[in-house]
Scaffold this active site. Structure first.
Site, mmCIF file in Angstrom:
data_model
loop_
_atom_site.group_PDB
_atom_site.id
_atom_site.type_symbol
_atom_site.label_atom_id
_atom_site.label_comp_id
_atom_site.label_asym_id
_atom_site.label_seq_id
_atom_site.Cartn_x
_atom_site.Cartn_y
_atom_site.Cartn_z
ATOM 1 N N VAL A 218 5.367 4.296 3.826
ATOM 2 C CA VAL A 218 5.236 2.833 3.723
ATOM 3 C C VAL A 218 6.621 2.178 3.756
ATOM 4 O O VAL A 218 6.820 1.153 4.410
ATOM 5 C CB VAL A 218 4.445 2.439 2.452
ATOM 6 C CG1 VAL A 218 4.393 0.928 2.275
ATOM 7 C CG2 VAL A 218 3.019 3.002 2.514
ATOM 8 N N SER B 102 15.523 11.270 -3.598
ATOM 9 C CA SER B 102 15.906 10.749 -2.275
ATOM 10 C C SER B 102 17.209 9.956 -2.293
ATOM 11 O O SER B 102 17.697 9.540 -1.245
ATOM 12 C CB SER B 102 14.794 9.855 -1.729
ATOM 13 O OG SER B 102 13.606 10.573 -1.591
ATOM 14 N N CYS C 38 -5.381 0.300 0.915
ATOM 15 C CA CYS C 38 -5.448 0.243 2.386
ATOM 16 C C CYS C 38 -6.878 0.077 2.918
ATOM 17 O O CYS C 38 -7.132 -0.753 3.788
ATOM 18 C CB CYS C 38 -4.802 1.490 2.980
ATOM 19 S SG CYS C 38 -5.237 3.020 2.131
ATOM 20 N N SER D 189 -2.368 10.259 6.849
ATOM 21 C CA SER D 189 -1.125 9.584 6.476
ATOM 22 C C SER D 189 -1.304 8.712 5.237
ATOM 23 O O SER D 189 -0.333 8.355 4.595
ATOM 24 C CB SER D 189 -0.551 8.789 7.644
ATOM 25 O OG SER D 189 -1.554 8.067 8.295
ATOM 26 N N ARG E 150 -11.742 11.844 3.719
ATOM 27 C CA ARG E 150 -10.508 12.158 4.464
ATOM 28 C C ARG E 150 -10.882 12.897 5.747
ATOM 29 O O ARG E 150 -11.683 13.843 5.707
ATOM 30 C CB ARG E 150 -9.596 13.030 3.601
ATOM 31 C CG ARG E 150 -8.213 13.223 4.187
ATOM 32 C CD ARG E 150 -7.342 11.992 4.090
ATOM 33 N NE ARG E 150 -6.930 11.709 2.715
ATOM 34 C CZ ARG E 150 -6.333 10.575 2.344
ATOM 35 N NH1 ARG E 150 -6.073 9.627 3.213
ATOM 36 N NH2 ARG E 150 -6.003 10.389 1.083
ATOM 37 N N HIS F 146 -7.199 4.170 9.510
ATOM 38 C CA HIS F 146 -8.474 4.415 8.843
ATOM 39 C C HIS F 146 -9.594 3.786 9.670
ATOM 40 O O HIS F 146 -9.392 2.760 10.319
ATOM 41 C CB HIS F 146 -8.499 3.765 7.457
ATOM 42 C CG HIS F 146 -7.615 4.426 6.447
ATOM 43 N ND1 HIS F 146 -6.947 5.613 6.673
ATOM 44 C CD2 HIS F 146 -7.309 4.050 5.172
ATOM 45 C CE1 HIS F 146 -6.265 5.938 5.573
ATOM 46 N NE2 HIS F 146 -6.459 5.011 4.656
HETATM 47 C C1 3JM Z 1 -2.810 5.154 -2.429
HETATM 48 O O1 3JM Z 1 0.991 6.898 -8.394
HETATM 49 C C2 3JM Z 1 0.306 7.554 -7.632
HETATM 50 O O2 3JM Z 1 -0.144 8.654 -7.927
HETATM 51 C C3 3JM Z 1 -0.055 6.960 -6.274
HETATM 52 C C4 3JM Z 1 -1.520 6.900 -6.118
HETATM 53 C C5 3JM Z 1 -1.952 6.243 -4.841
HETATM 54 C C6 3JM Z 1 -2.403 4.916 -4.802
HETATM 55 C C7 3JM Z 1 -2.390 4.105 -6.059
HETATM 56 O O3 3JM Z 1 -3.266 4.301 -6.907
HETATM 57 O O4 3JM Z 1 -1.516 3.253 -6.197
HETATM 58 C C8 3JM Z 1 -1.926 6.984 -3.642
HETATM 59 C C9 3JM Z 1 -2.346 6.429 -2.466
HETATM 60 C C10 3JM Z 1 -2.850 4.372 -3.593
HETATM 61 C C11 3JM Z 1 -3.356 2.994 -3.498
HETATM 62 O O5 3JM Z 1 -2.877 2.241 -2.632
HETATM 63 O O6 3JM Z 1 -4.264 2.621 -4.245
#
Ligand code: 3JM
Length: 359
Positions: free
Chosen positions: A31, A57, A144, A174, A257, A264
């Site tokens: 992102v 990073s 998303c 992704s 998934r 998506h």
């Molecule tokens: C999409 O903190 C994490 O473990 C990230 C989890 C996560 C999220 C979230 O809950 O913020 C991974 C992928 C999302 C999302 O956009 O809701």
């Protein structure tokens, strides 16, 4: 109707000389990288640009528009003089969003941390821009899959109120980050070469079990809740009601998934309180900024993830009546979940704040 969806933005160069100190938290991830692509493409009016990430990073050098930027480790002091803080997502938001707000920044947060907080607007700019003005420093970017769905639902909802939604998602790897994309690629290579397949990431790196995604489908995105839905499914349900400002909306979701790299797809069944014809639906969707109707069955034209990847629009097709209920419609939509589903939507919120002089 406000919206950037139809054309790339260039007017900043012409009529907006004001520039804003901008920080990206999570700059090295999928992102974060898309934030940089879009900032360049849309001529986003940044002044100083700060690239922040976790300790892991920090120190990486990213060349952006001919200039080298060293990624800094995010600390609570990182947001001094920052006006716009774009948070790519993850657990860092919880720690750093309050610090950034305290330092005077507006945080546009892509994680789920603040989405359901009644004090925090949850915004898709084409759908509910009115919510932005209520912000107290943090504006949440929806999940998303939610963003892609509500882009198609809003124009239909404006034709006739929606009673119930049944959605099934087909979500690209992704969405699980760069590591999940690499895992799909590796597994395909291993299978083709006759090597043993290993699974370490999907359905979730932190989960106790992992399954092969290549040539497979995994009906689990994120962890299970007590009600037997996954967190991803509950995000779609809860967030959609908040964005549409309709607590009475009935929604059920199944999130899956699929072995697709990017974009998506969603099969959506909608039941309305009044009749909506296919023609009315198509007309409303086509007129909505950020949505493209791709629906010519005679020419086998419909949205597919391969062709919506890297694009800004959410494509909608396979629009047809659901004859099993009184006022039902089915459609199929596809959208790039890293663009409109994440970085683009967040940047559009920042552009709205700039455009309306709300910073
Ligand atoms: C999409 O903190 C994490 O473990 C990230 C989890 C996560 C999220 C979230 O809950 O913020 C991974 C992928 C999302 C999302 O956009 O809701």
């Amino acid at each position: 109707m406000w919206g950037w969806g139809k054309a790339p933005i260039t007017q900043y160069e012409v009529n907006n000389v004001k520039k804003y100190n901008t920080a990206i938290l999570g700059a090295t991830g999928a992102v974060g990288q898309e934030f940089l692509n879009l900032i360049a493409q849309r001529h986003f009016p940044f002044d100083n640009l700060k690239l922040l990430a976790s300790k892991r990073s920090a120190g990486k050098v990213i060349n952006f528009q001919g200039k080298d930027y060293t990624v800094e480790e995010a600390t609570e002091e990182s947001f001094k003089d920052v006006k716009i803080a774009l948070f790519a997502g993850g657990s860092a938001s919880k720690t750093f969003a309050p610090a950034a707000v305290k330092a005077g920044a507006v945080v546009i947060d892509n994680s789920s941390t603040f989405r359901m907080d009644p004090e925090v607007p949850l915004v898709v700019p084409e759908v509910n821009p009115q919510a932005i003005a209520r912000h107290k420093g943090i504006i949440a970017n929806p999940n998303c899959s939610t963003i892609i769905m509500v882009m198609a639902l809003k124009p239909l909802y404006d034709v006739a109120k929606i009673k119930r939604i049944v959605v099934s998602t087909y979500q690209a790897v992704s969405g699980g980050g760069k590591e999940a994309m690499a895992e799909l690629e590796e597994q395909v290579q291993d299978i083709v070469a006759g090597r043993e397949v290993t699974a370490k990431i999907l359905p979730g790196a932190a989960l106790p079990k992992h399954y092969q995604i290549a040539f497979n489908l995994i009906p689990q995105i994120d962890v299970f809740k007590d009600n037997l839905y996954t967190k991803e499914e509950m995000k779609m349900i809860d967030e959609t009601k908040k964005i549409m400002e309709d607590d009475g909306l009935r929604i059920t979701a199944t999130t899956v998934r699929v072995p697709v790299y990017r974009s998506h797809a969603e099969s959506v069944n909608v039941e309305f309180f009044a009749d909506v014809t296919e023609a009315q639906a198509k007309e409303a969707l086509a007129a909505f900024p950020g949505v493209k109707v791709n629906d010519t069955p005679a020419e086998m034209a419909y949205p597919m993830p391969l062709f919506t990847s890297g694009k800004d629009e959410v494509e909608v097709g396979r629009i047809r009546r659901d004859y099993s209920v009184e006022h039902g419609l089915n459609f199929w939509c596809c959208g790039d979940q890293i663009r409109k589903g994440a970085a683009l939507n967040a940047l559009q919120i920042a552009e709205y704040l700039i455009e309306k002089d709300m910073l």
